[in-house]
Scaffold this motif. Structure first.
Motif, PDB file in Angstrom:
ATOM      1  N   LEU A 175      14.661 -24.819 -50.167  1.00 56.68           N
ATOM      2  CA  LEU A 175      15.914 -24.801 -49.407  1.00 56.68           C
ATOM      3  C   LEU A 175      15.672 -24.709 -47.915  1.00 56.68           C
ATOM      4  O   LEU A 175      16.563 -25.050 -47.123  1.00 56.68           O
ATOM      5  CB  LEU A 175      16.786 -23.622 -49.860  1.00 56.68           C
ATOM      6  N   ASP A 176      14.491 -24.249 -47.486  1.00 64.20           N
ATOM      7  CA  ASP A 176      14.221 -24.238 -46.046  1.00 64.20           C
ATOM      8  C   ASP A 176      14.233 -25.651 -45.485  1.00 64.20           C
ATOM      9  O   ASP A 176      14.573 -25.865 -44.321  1.00 64.20           O
ATOM     10  CB  ASP A 176      12.901 -23.518 -45.743  1.00 64.20           C
ATOM     11  N   VAL A 177      13.889 -26.643 -46.315  1.00 64.95           N
ATOM     12  CA  VAL A 177      13.950 -28.044 -45.877  1.00 64.95           C
ATOM     13  C   VAL A 177      15.395 -28.458 -45.644  1.00 64.95           C
ATOM     14  O   VAL A 177      15.720 -29.119 -44.647  1.00 64.95           O
ATOM     15  CB  VAL A 177      13.280 -28.959 -46.922  1.00 64.95           C
ATOM     16  N   VAL A 178      16.293 -28.063 -46.558  1.00 62.96           N
ATOM     17  CA  VAL A 178      17.711 -28.401 -46.408  1.00 62.96           C
ATOM     18  C   VAL A 178      18.266 -27.802 -45.114  1.00 62.96           C
ATOM     19  O   VAL A 178      19.110 -28.403 -44.445  1.00 62.96           O
ATOM     20  CB  VAL A 178      18.513 -27.880 -47.614  1.00 62.96           C
ATOM     21  N   LEU A 179      17.755 -26.620 -44.732  1.00 64.32           N
ATOM     22  CA  LEU A 179      18.217 -25.949 -43.520  1.00 64.32           C
ATOM     23  C   LEU A 179      17.440 -26.379 -42.280  1.00 64.32           C
ATOM     24  O   LEU A 179      17.670 -25.852 -41.193  1.00 64.32           O
ATOM     25  CB  LEU A 179      18.101 -24.433 -43.698  1.00 64.32           C
ATOM     26  N   PRO A 209      11.868 -16.110 -43.105  1.00 65.56           N
ATOM     27  CA  PRO A 209      12.339 -16.965 -42.007  1.00 65.56           C
ATOM     28  C   PRO A 209      13.826 -16.743 -41.740  1.00 65.56           C
ATOM     29  O   PRO A 209      14.606 -16.548 -42.679  1.00 65.56           O
ATOM     30  CB  PRO A 209      12.089 -18.380 -42.530  1.00 65.56           C
ATOM     31  N   GLU A 210      14.189 -16.772 -40.464  1.00 63.07           N
ATOM     32  CA  GLU A 210      15.604 -16.679 -40.082  1.00 63.07           C
ATOM     33  C   GLU A 210      16.057 -18.040 -39.600  1.00 63.07           C
ATOM     34  O   GLU A 210      15.531 -18.576 -38.616  1.00 63.07           O
ATOM     35  CB  GLU A 210      15.811 -15.634 -38.994  1.00 63.07           C
ATOM     36  N   LEU A 217      14.640 -17.087 -48.491  1.00 64.16           N
ATOM     37  CA  LEU A 217      13.447 -16.967 -49.318  1.00 64.16           C
ATOM     38  C   LEU A 217      13.324 -18.258 -50.112  1.00 64.16           C
ATOM     39  O   LEU A 217      14.092 -18.515 -51.031  1.00 64.16           O
ATOM     40  CB  LEU A 217      13.550 -15.764 -50.262  1.00 64.16           C
ATOM     41  N   SER A 218      12.338 -19.066 -49.719  1.00 64.55           N
ATOM     42  CA  SER A 218      12.189 -20.386 -50.307  1.00 64.55           C
ATOM     43  C   SER A 218      10.768 -20.541 -50.849  1.00 64.55           C
ATOM     44  O   SER A 218      10.010 -19.579 -50.932  1.00 64.55           O
ATOM     45  CB  SER A 218      12.495 -21.450 -49.247  1.00 64.55           C
TER      46      SER A 218
END
Length: 367
Positions: A175-179, A209-210, A217-218
């Motif tokens: 999900l960090d990629v989506v964000l 990560p913020e 949490l990915s």
């Protein structure tokens, strides 16, 4: 006898650091053990040989640990919650009678109950909130569950709530990629694979990560690492303790790790495209998930097949209707700008998410 904690204790009314526990005992060996456990939990206790005078400490302490040797001395104290009678004689059946006499919530024997007690002490030292925790999963592949999970988290953070987004699908790509934050500094799931006991809520949040005012949490892009169910339980319990909201993006399968995540949820959203094949697939997912999660609702996503609307989809699945999830053309053709779903706060998806949180938070307060 008490053992390892599997669920957090009831939430306190506030957050932040609390006072340490009150210890009442004259047994030097037992006192040494309790001081050691307090140190392990990061708490500084107050120690007395009997009920303290004045009795403000007895009533105000977030947790009271009464040694079995001191049970008679506290028998006349004001009854209160959060009293634990602690002993070491496993064969002493009279301990239960003494626990009733002093109004203890728990009887705990050392050393067997040490991990339980460390968890409980740490909770009162850290301060326990209880985040509204929402899981999102797709009724079939490509249903848009990850998009909705991100949109809900971004909306929660924009509304000023402490927000943590958890990617519980190791095969989802992260999900960090989506964000737009795949290179952001912070820990990913593999770093928590060895977690067994209690994870500090504040330490967890600070390590992640913020992105867009929320913590994520990915998964990383390395080899897939198996995260044991105990680690999933510990991490999600820590995420919940901070208060605010936690959004969990879930896979459609239910293995032991996913079952641990489902057990931590307050409610789940099953995202179902409005077509008969998707409804059929979603029925099987709902059957498996419903064995663990009591509050599962359907969020229907258009466009609608002939003869179907959101209420009919909910009726076919036998689930409460959470609403119609709007489809935004911009989300179907990403621009690569790194802007997550609902980031602008405008548009039908952002409105859906804002209205969802308003209803859900009202329900929680009413409960």
């Amino acid at each position: 006898m008490a053992g390892t904690v599997t669920h957090d204790p009831p939430p306190a009314t506030g957050g932040g650091r609390q006072g340490g526990p009150l210890i009442v005992t004259e047994d030097p060996g037992l006192l040494d053990d309790l001081l050691r456990l307090c140190a392990a939990a990061g708490a500084t206790p107050e120690v007395h040989h009997g009920v303290p005078e004045p009795r403000g400490s007895w009533e105000a302490a977030p947790l009271v640990l009464v040694g079995d040797d001191a049970a008679r001395r506290v028998r006349g104290a004001v009854r209160r919650r959060g009293v634990v009678l602690v002993g070491r004689d496993q064969d002493d059946s009279g301990v239960w009678r003494r626990a009733v006499e002093i109004g203890a919530d728990h009887v705990l024997m050392l050393p067997d109950g040490e991990q339980w007690l460390v968890d409980r002490i740490a909770d009162v030292a850290e301060g326990v909130g209880q985040a509204l925790t929402v899981g999102v999963l797709g009724g079939r592949g490509g249903a848009g569950a990850s998009t909705l999970a991100c949109a809900l988290a971004v909306t929660s953070a924009r509304e000023g709530l402490r927000t943590l987004l958890v990617d519980a699908d190791p095969l989802g790509g992260g999900l960090d990629v989506v964000l737009g934050g795949e290179t952001a500094e912070g820990l990913r799931w593999p770093a928590f694979a060895a977690s067994r006991g209690r994870v500090g809520g504040g330490a967890l949040e600070e390590s992640l990560p913020e992105l867009h005012s929320l913590r994520v949490l990915s998964w990383d892009r390395g080899d897939c690492v198996a995260v044991p169910p105990q680690a999933v339980r510990a991490v999600l319990a820590a995420a919940r303790r901070g208060g605010g909201t936690v959004v969990v993006d879930l896979p459609r399968r239910v293995d032991s790790g996913v079952a641990e995540a489902l057990a931590q949820l307050d409610l789940g959203l099953l995202v179902v495209p409005a077509e008969l094949r998707a409804v059929a697939a979603a029925g099987r997912v709902a059957s498996a998930v419903g064995m663990v999660l009591r509050d599962l609702r359907v969020a229907v996503r258009g466009p609608y097949a002939p003869g179907l609307d959101d209420r009919e989809v909910a009726r076919l699945l036998g689930l409460p209707l959470a609403g119609d999830v709007p489809v935004e053309p911009a989300l179907q053709h990403p621009s690569g700008s790194g802007q997550p779903p609902a980031a602008s706060g405008r548009g039908p998806l952002a409105r859906f998410c804002k209205e969802f949180w308003e209803r859900a938070l009202v329900e929680v307060r009413a409960a």
